[in-house]
Design an enzyme around this catalytic site. Structure first.
Site, PDB file in Angstrom:
ATOM      1  CG  LEU B 131      -1.951   1.198   1.332  1.00 26.52           C
ATOM      2  CD1 LEU B 131      -2.923   1.232   0.038  1.00 26.52           C
ATOM      3  CD2 LEU B 131      -2.813   1.014   2.587  1.00 26.52           C
ATOM      4  CD  GLU B 133       2.783   4.619  -4.355  1.00 29.80           C
ATOM      5  OE1 GLU B 133       3.407   5.848  -4.654  1.00 29.80           O
ATOM      6  OE2 GLU B 133       2.063   3.888  -4.962  1.00 29.80           O
ATOM      7  N   GLY B 137       2.095   7.902   2.382  1.00 23.32           N
ATOM      8  CA  GLY B 137       2.010   6.777   3.864  1.00 23.32           C
ATOM      9  C   GLY B 137       0.794   7.140   4.397  1.00 23.32           C
ATOM     10  CD1 TRP B 166       9.707   1.794   5.234  1.00 19.04           C
ATOM     11  CD2 TRP B 166       7.980   2.947   4.189  1.00 19.04           C
ATOM     12  NE1 TRP B 166      10.067   3.188   5.198  1.00 19.04           N
ATOM     13  CE2 TRP B 166       8.955   4.011   4.497  1.00 19.04           C
ATOM     14  CE3 TRP B 166       6.511   3.486   3.645  1.00 19.04           C
ATOM     15  CZ2 TRP B 166       9.121   5.418   4.184  1.00 19.04           C
ATOM     16  CZ3 TRP B 166       6.657   4.962   3.722  1.00 19.04           C
ATOM     17  CH2 TRP B 166       7.789   5.716   3.692  1.00 19.04           C
ATOM     18  CB  ILE B 167       6.627  -4.115   1.061  1.00 18.69           C
ATOM     19  CG1 ILE B 167       6.040  -2.907   0.224  1.00 18.69           C
ATOM     20  CG2 ILE B 167       5.726  -5.205   0.823  1.00 18.69           C
ATOM     21  CD1 ILE B 167       5.008  -2.168   0.705  1.00 18.69           C
ATOM     22  CD  GLN B 345      13.560   3.521  35.029  1.00 11.70           C
ATOM     23  OE1 GLN B 345      14.166   3.593  33.955  1.00 11.70           O
ATOM     24  NE2 GLN B 345      14.658   4.028  35.881  1.00 11.70           N
ATOM     25  N   GLY B 348      16.610  -2.320  35.259  1.00  6.88           N
ATOM     26  CA  GLY B 348      17.870  -1.203  35.281  1.00  6.88           C
ATOM     27  C   GLY B 348      19.046  -1.605  34.401  1.00  6.88           C
ATOM     28  CD  GLU B 372      -1.505  -3.156   9.633  1.00  2.00           C
ATOM     29  OE1 GLU B 372      -0.312  -3.142   9.372  1.00  2.00           O
ATOM     30  OE2 GLU B 372      -2.472  -4.093   9.282  1.00  2.00           O
TER      31      GLU B 372
END
Lengths: 260, 397
Positions: B131, B133, B137, B166-167, B345, B348, B372
């Site tokens: 979807l 490009e 986005g 980003w596929i 955290q 630590g 998504e």
């Protein structure tokens, strides 16, 4: 070829296993249980044999209500039907009584060509039930199989020992116990889960098998657990600081413990 | 401690048990090393998907007629959550694969469903969802990848040109569910076309170097004159935007569930550490300042789960769930970011090292707020839904 696989519902080895305070039997209620992992190999081997030819796999268990979970898992893997022998009188039974109940249940299912069991249970780990069961059924016992093949009227197994591997042939019908080296048990699949819901599970009590309650249970057991104590928590190990002589100290430690 | 679940059916519970068993025995032993390796040499753990596929876990929410599991989202999503609690990259892959099957399952003709779904849902295949490009986005309608018909009036084939970015699964997928422009009519000029993985003219960029989620391999997909038969166009020409947005409503729930599993894993590790780690002669969990941090993490995970399950039940009942899916995506992923950060955290200095998976969880959580639909887009979706429907009260008043 019709195969009966004996399976056992055992406390999950991952959880804290313990005994009942009242009668020193294995606690099966306060802990999660499952199909004994060693029995998964027996189920897998039976499924492979039937898939390669024809016939049915029947799984049989003796145990409390929750033992139905072990049968369900075997049915989800692909076994065709199941028998659950449950009766309050069976509680506390030893291997001798367990083999009696299993033998009568197997006889009632008909005459299988092959009975397959795991090499041991993961809770009791005695490995004696297969031998006792073969004796009671009058079948050749071929135990600790790490390979198995059936050819017409015989079964051939390989048994791996410390010094040698034996090839053993027996005539069918026979009883075989299998080790964890024999195959890679499958996982159930979603289809298997759905199919298992429709598979028949028979529930039998001692009376259905013609067994008198006095022959089984804790009172009839040849051995009983008199008492138990929890294993003491592990003590912290000995820490050796390496001041340049760490190797020497390590060797001294191992020598003192008679490891070297 | 495994999450407490109330499954709607016995088979749903059996599925959770099966998922846990497979995750513990097959995924857990390899996740740490695989993610570490993939950080420098991206590699999709294809075998992990094969194991899940064989067990029927890659096609749960689709009809049994075509090889799916026929399971409600309430069950499917909890399976995704369980997988994520062991291996986030794989859970995201499962959600992405489900998304790639959605257009054909929901908008395809009967003939398309019969031709395509059995293979897609077989468990052997993995899909990619094309979807985004580089310059398109959140603004989906501005995409420029294009499909040209050989005959405008009665097309028999389309030729695809352009690049998607980003596929997930690019280069590994068996099919590419692609959204491309078939006319210049803005958002109404998009169409959905399923491209076979072995189509000529498909090319792939170098894998992106990402902050985390390394086993979810991601790269560009180039359509260099890819020819696809016209019967692989799903729905009607121009319906692409509607299909994409509808698919995303469901896809968001997969991400919400996966983020919840990730947060659960971080919480479980933090609790175990707080019980074991001693300072000042007592477990650090005995300090209220730390115990309350854990309590807030538990509250976040439990409420996140409730929010995605609420949306799932609306979906399963056939009710509108766009707003609730956006709420779930927003809540579950923001919670995952906070819970994984707080888990570091709790541990630590140990939490900041790669000796524990917590720092990885924290890096993995970040992307869930982005993909998504970014969480800003979720707020856009939620507010539009609110304001669209807000007139009823004033009318009544």
């Amino acid at each position: 070829m019709n195969i009966v696989v004996c399976v056992k519902y055992v406390p999950d080895a991952q959880s804290d296993r313990t005994f009942n305070e009242s009668d020193n039997t294995t606690d099966r209620v306060g802990v999660d249980g499952l199909l004994s992992e060693l029995d998964e190999y027996a189920v897998e081997e039976a499924l492979k044999l039937v898939e390669a030819g024809e016939g049915e796999v029947t799984v049989v268990t003796v145990g409390p209500d929750q033992a139905a979970d072990a049968l369900k898992k075997a049915l989800q893997m692909g076994a065709d039907k199941a028998v659950h022998v449950k009766d309050d009188a069976i509680h506390g039974s030893d291997a001798v009584a367990t083999s009696l109940v299993l033998a009568e249940a197997i006889k009632k299912t008909g005459t299988p060509d092959l009975v397959i069991t795991g090499m041991a249970s993961t809770d009791g780990t005695m490995s004696v039930v297969p031998a006792m069961l073969a004796e009671r059924l009058g079948l050749p016992q071929v135990t600790f199989a790490s390979e198995l093949s059936v050819d017409g009227s015989t079964v051939t197994i390989r048994r791996d020992g410390d010094a040698a591997s034996e090839t053993i042939v027996a005539t069918l019908p026979a009883l075989v116990s299998v080790t964890d080296q024999i195959n890679e048990p499958r996982y159930p699949s979603f289809k298997g889960i759905m199919a298992a819901k429709k598979k028949p599970v028979e529930e039998w009590a001692l009376a259905d098998l013609g067994i008198d309650a006095s022959q089984v249970g804790l009172d009839a057991a040849w051995t009983k657990v008199e008492s138990f104590t929890k294993r003491p928590p592990r003590e912290q190990g000995q820490i050796v600081t390496d001041d340049g002589d760490g190797g020497t100290k390590l060797a001294e430690f191992l020598a003192a413990q008679k490891f070297v | 401690m495994p999450a407490t679940r109330l499954m709607p059916t016995e088979e749903g519970q059996d599925l959770i048990d099966l998922t846990r068993e497979i995750c513990q025995k097959e995924l857990l032993p390899q996740v740490d090393e695989a993610e570490r390796r993939a950080a420098t040499t991206p590699e999709l753990p294809r075998d992990a998907f094969r194991v899940l596929g064989r067990a029927g876990l890659l096609s749960l929410p689709y009809p049994e007629d075509f090889g799916g599991g026929g399971q409600p989202y309430e069950v499917y999503l909890q399976v995704v959550e369980e997988i994520a609690s062991v291996w986030m990259s794989v859970a995201v892959g499962v959600s992405v694969h489900s998304l790639t099957c959605y257009p054909v399952a929901e908008f395809g003709s009967r003939a398309q469903q019969e031709a395509l779904l059995p293979a897609m849902l077989s468990g052997d295949q993995l899909g990619a969802y094309c979807l985004s490009e580089r310059n398109s986005g959140s603004d989906v309608a501005s995409m420029s990848a294009r499909a040209t018909a050989d005959d405008e009036a009665d097309p028999t084939a389309y030729t695809l040109k352009g690049t998607k970015a980003w596929i997930s699964h690019a280069g590994h997928a068996d099919f590419y569910t692609a959204f491309v422009r078939t006319s210049d009519d803005g958002g109404r000029g998009l169409s959905c076309i399923v491209v076979p993985g072995d189509a000529e003219g498909l090319a792939f960029g170098a894998p992106e170097k990402k902050m985390g989620l390394h086993c979810d391999t991601v790269s560009e997909v180039h359509f260099e004159g890819v020819q696809v038969p016209a019967d692989r166009l799903v729905g009607t020409p121009g319906q692409g935007m509607a299909i994409a947005l509808s698919a995303l409503d469901s896809g968001r729930l997969g991400i919400a569930a996966a983020a919840t599993g990730l947060a659960q894993a971080a919480l479980d590790r933090a609790v175990a550490y707080a019980k074991e780690r001693e300072q000042f002669g007592r477990p650090i969990g005995d300090n209220q300042g730390l115990a309350f941090l854990l309590a807030d993490m538990e509250a976040a995970v439990t409420s996140a789960r409730a929010s995605y399950l609420h949306a799932a039940r609306l979906h399963d009942a056939g009710r509108p769930f766009t707003k609730e899916a956006a709420v779930a995506k927003l809540v579950c992923t923001d919670n995952a970011m906070r819970v994984t950060t707080d888990a570091v955290q709790v541990l630590g200095g140990a939490g900041y090292t790669q000796d524990f998976p917590l720092e990885r969880y924290m890096r993995e959580a970040k992307v869930t707020q982005i993909f998504e639909g970014t969480n800003q887009i979720q707020r856009l979706v939620i507010s539009r839904q609110l304001l669209k429907n807000s007139s009823s009260l004033s009318k009544r008043g």
